[in-house]
Design a protein around this motif. Structure first.
Motif, PDB file in Angstrom:
ATOM      1  N   GLY A 190     -26.838 -26.444  -5.820  1.00  0.00           N
ATOM      2  CA  GLY A 190     -26.409 -27.099  -4.603  1.00  0.00           C
ATOM      3  C   GLY A 190     -25.593 -26.201  -3.696  1.00  0.00           C
ATOM      4  N   PHE A 191     -25.132 -26.790  -2.598  1.00  0.00           N
ATOM      5  CA  PHE A 191     -24.325 -26.121  -1.577  1.00  0.00           C
ATOM      6  C   PHE A 191     -22.898 -26.616  -1.757  1.00  0.00           C
ATOM      7  N   ASN A 192     -21.987 -25.723  -2.173  1.00  0.00           N
ATOM      8  CA  ASN A 192     -20.675 -26.168  -2.628  1.00  0.00           C
ATOM      9  C   ASN A 192     -19.523 -25.346  -2.075  1.00  0.00           C
ATOM     10  N   LEU A 193     -18.366 -25.993  -2.029  1.00  0.00           N
ATOM     11  CA  LEU A 193     -17.090 -25.298  -1.934  1.00  0.00           C
ATOM     12  C   LEU A 193     -16.554 -25.227  -3.360  1.00  0.00           C
ATOM     13  N   ILE A 194     -16.345 -24.000  -3.855  1.00  0.00           N
ATOM     14  CA  ILE A 194     -15.851 -23.805  -5.216  1.00  0.00           C
ATOM     15  C   ILE A 194     -14.423 -23.289  -5.108  1.00  0.00           C
ATOM     16  N   GLU A 195     -13.479 -24.035  -5.671  1.00  0.00           N
ATOM     17  CA  GLU A 195     -12.059 -23.697  -5.564  1.00  0.00           C
ATOM     18  C   GLU A 195     -11.529 -23.194  -6.900  1.00  0.00           C
ATOM     19  N   VAL A 216     -20.691 -29.736  -0.411  1.00  0.00           N
ATOM     20  CA  VAL A 216     -20.367 -29.789   1.011  1.00  0.00           C
ATOM     21  C   VAL A 216     -21.204 -30.909   1.640  1.00  0.00           C
ATOM     22  N   ILE A 217     -20.514 -31.923   2.122  1.00  0.00           N
ATOM     23  CA  ILE A 217     -21.194 -33.071   2.722  1.00  0.00           C
ATOM     24  C   ILE A 217     -21.431 -32.778   4.196  1.00  0.00           C
ATOM     25  N   MET A 218     -22.688 -32.755   4.598  1.00  0.00           N
ATOM     26  CA  MET A 218     -23.029 -32.465   5.988  1.00  0.00           C
ATOM     27  C   MET A 218     -24.283 -33.237   6.356  1.00  0.00           C
ATOM     28  N   PRO A 219     -24.505 -33.475   7.654  1.00  0.00           N
ATOM     29  CA  PRO A 219     -25.743 -34.141   8.066  1.00  0.00           C
ATOM     30  C   PRO A 219     -26.967 -33.354   7.606  1.00  0.00           C
ATOM     31  N   GLU A 264     -16.558 -27.185   9.526  1.00  0.00           N
ATOM     32  CA  GLU A 264     -17.503 -27.042  10.646  1.00  0.00           C
ATOM     33  C   GLU A 264     -18.877 -27.587  10.280  1.00  0.00           C
ATOM     34  N   MET A 265     -19.317 -27.330   9.055  1.00  0.00           N
ATOM     35  CA  MET A 265     -20.613 -27.850   8.614  1.00  0.00           C
ATOM     36  C   MET A 265     -20.574 -29.385   8.539  1.00  0.00           C
ATOM     37  N   ALA A 266     -19.474 -29.922   8.060  1.00  0.00           N
ATOM     38  CA  ALA A 266     -19.343 -31.380   7.969  1.00  0.00           C
ATOM     39  C   ALA A 266     -19.408 -32.026   9.337  1.00  0.00           C
ATOM     40  N   ASN A 267     -18.935 -31.285  10.363  1.00  0.00           N
ATOM     41  CA  ASN A 267     -18.959 -31.804  11.735  1.00  0.00           C
ATOM     42  C   ASN A 267     -20.237 -31.454  12.480  1.00  0.00           C
ATOM     43  N   GLY A 268     -21.183 -30.789  11.796  1.00  0.00           N
ATOM     44  CA  GLY A 268     -22.462 -30.464  12.418  1.00  0.00           C
ATOM     45  C   GLY A 268     -22.413 -29.292  13.371  1.00  0.00           C
ATOM     46  N   TYR A 281     -12.718 -22.888   3.952  1.00  0.00           N
ATOM     47  CA  TYR A 281     -12.419 -24.276   4.321  1.00  0.00           C
ATOM     48  C   TYR A 281     -12.831 -24.566   5.763  1.00  0.00           C
ATOM     49  N   VAL A 282     -12.619 -23.606   6.644  1.00  0.00           N
ATOM     50  CA  VAL A 282     -13.039 -23.776   8.039  1.00  0.00           C
ATOM     51  C   VAL A 282     -14.550 -23.984   8.103  1.00  0.00           C
ATOM     52  N   ALA A 283     -15.298 -23.149   7.383  1.00  0.00           N
ATOM     53  CA  ALA A 283     -16.757 -23.271   7.381  1.00  0.00           C
ATOM     54  C   ALA A 283     -17.192 -24.618   6.822  1.00  0.00           C
ATOM     55  N   ARG A 284     -16.539 -25.056   5.740  1.00  0.00           N
ATOM     56  CA  ARG A 284     -16.852 -26.364   5.165  1.00  0.00           C
ATOM     57  C   ARG A 284     -16.665 -27.474   6.199  1.00  0.00           C
TER      58      ARG A 284
END
Length: 327
Positions: free
Chosen positions: A155-160, A172-175, A231-235, A226-229
């Protein structure tokens, strides 16, 4: 016979913050995706009780202490698998030095197949942790933790990566339209150069633990994940290229070995042809380069770069068993 299939990964932002000398002080984060290129590991019972391995070379030995492949030997020791097995591995992409996390994908896939052979289920979390144990603790590889989790979870993830050594994987939840536009905008090239990441990572580990400027660069790369995450969530797909570009400039500043004249030339050619940003995948010095651009600019970018183009798609699934017949 049991066959596992484990994806390779493409890391976008934050790479290097998954090294323990950094994240144990500041915490780390990486934005990455699994891709539709895989490592396959098959395990089968061997009649005579010995061990046979088939990878880039073939080993046929009588006991575990004779095995040369360090990852296989360490995995068998960890799982208390003595022998009587035959292991075969194949990969869609050259197995080492390409920046796609192939060593960790192999280790995760081997653990997946071997544990299934022993009749036990292993979750993505446990596979990730066990793979880190094999590569970092038992084999002493100077690597981070992102590849193991990307391969196991997919999947497409933010890994912390937390200061207490725990790791959190968050999709990463995105449209759907945003994810498709991202996938369509990525263009990837093979440099033709494979390299061991060990010496680069050793140097990066040293500077990340001692140099304030390098620490600041890595901390900004974590922020960018986090910024990229968000931005993707906001499309907001367009900003992705800009984030990639800033992340690459920061990564290049970590050590002199990450880039070179040829890589800089390919990067500049792509930017001049319309790429919004990009990066070298993996630790540096070779492997694959990826860029983000409007698909209408891809043909011009390919002409300008002049390297072999390889198409990747995002892979939603992590390591899995494709075939299971334990008899």
């Amino acid at each position: 016979m049991i066959i596992s299939r484990t994806p390779l990964r493409m890391s976008f932002v934050g790479g290097g913050s998954d090294i323990s000398s950094f994240y144990r002080r500041y915490g780390g984060a990486v934005l990455s995706t699994a891709i539709d290129k895989y490592v396959y590991v098959s395990i089968n019972r061997k009649f005579d009780g010995g061990i046979r391995l088939a990878y880039s070379k073939t080993e046929e030995v009588n006991s575990l202490d004779q095995v040369e492949h360090r990852l296989v030997k360490a995995t068998f020791e960890m799982l208390d698998l003595k022998g009587g097995v035959e292991i075969t591995t194949t990969a869609d992409i050259p197995s080492r030095g390409t920046g796609l996390g192939s060593s960790s994908s192999f280790t995760v896939g081997l653990i997946q197949a071997a544990s299934a052979y022993q009749g036990r289920y292993m979750s993505a979390q446990e596979m990730s942790e066990r793979s880190c144990e094999v590569e970092i603790e038992r084999c002493g590889e100077p690597i981070g933790k992102q590849d193991q989790y990307a391969a196991a979870y997919g999947g497409f993830n933010l890994i912390e990566f937390n200061t207490d050594d725990t790791v959190k994987v968050s999709p990463v939840i995105m449209p759907a339209e945003t994810k498709q536009r991202m996938q369509d905008g990525v263009i990837t090239f093979y440099t033709g150069v494979t390299r061991s990441a060990s010496h680069i990572l050793k140097e990066q580990t040293a500077v990340s633990g001692s140099s304030a400027a390098k620490q600041d660069a890595l901390r900004r790369m974590v922020e960018l994940a986090y910024v990229a995450r968000d931005e993707m969530a906001n499309g907001n797909v367009t900003s992705f290229g800009e984030i990639l570009h800033e992340n690459w400039m920061l990564k290049r500043s970590l050590t002199a070995d990450i880039s070179n004249t040829a890589i800089d030339g390919w990067y500049d050619a792509a930017i001049n042809a319309g790429a919004l940003g990009g990066k070298l995948l993996g630790a540096g010095a070779g492997g694959f380069m990826m860029f983000y651009a409007d698909p209408e600019r891809h043909q011009a970018i390919a002409r300008a770069v002049g390297l072999r183009q390889v198409d990747f798609k995002f892979e939603p699934m992590g390591s899995r068993i494709l075939f299971y017949n334990p008899n």
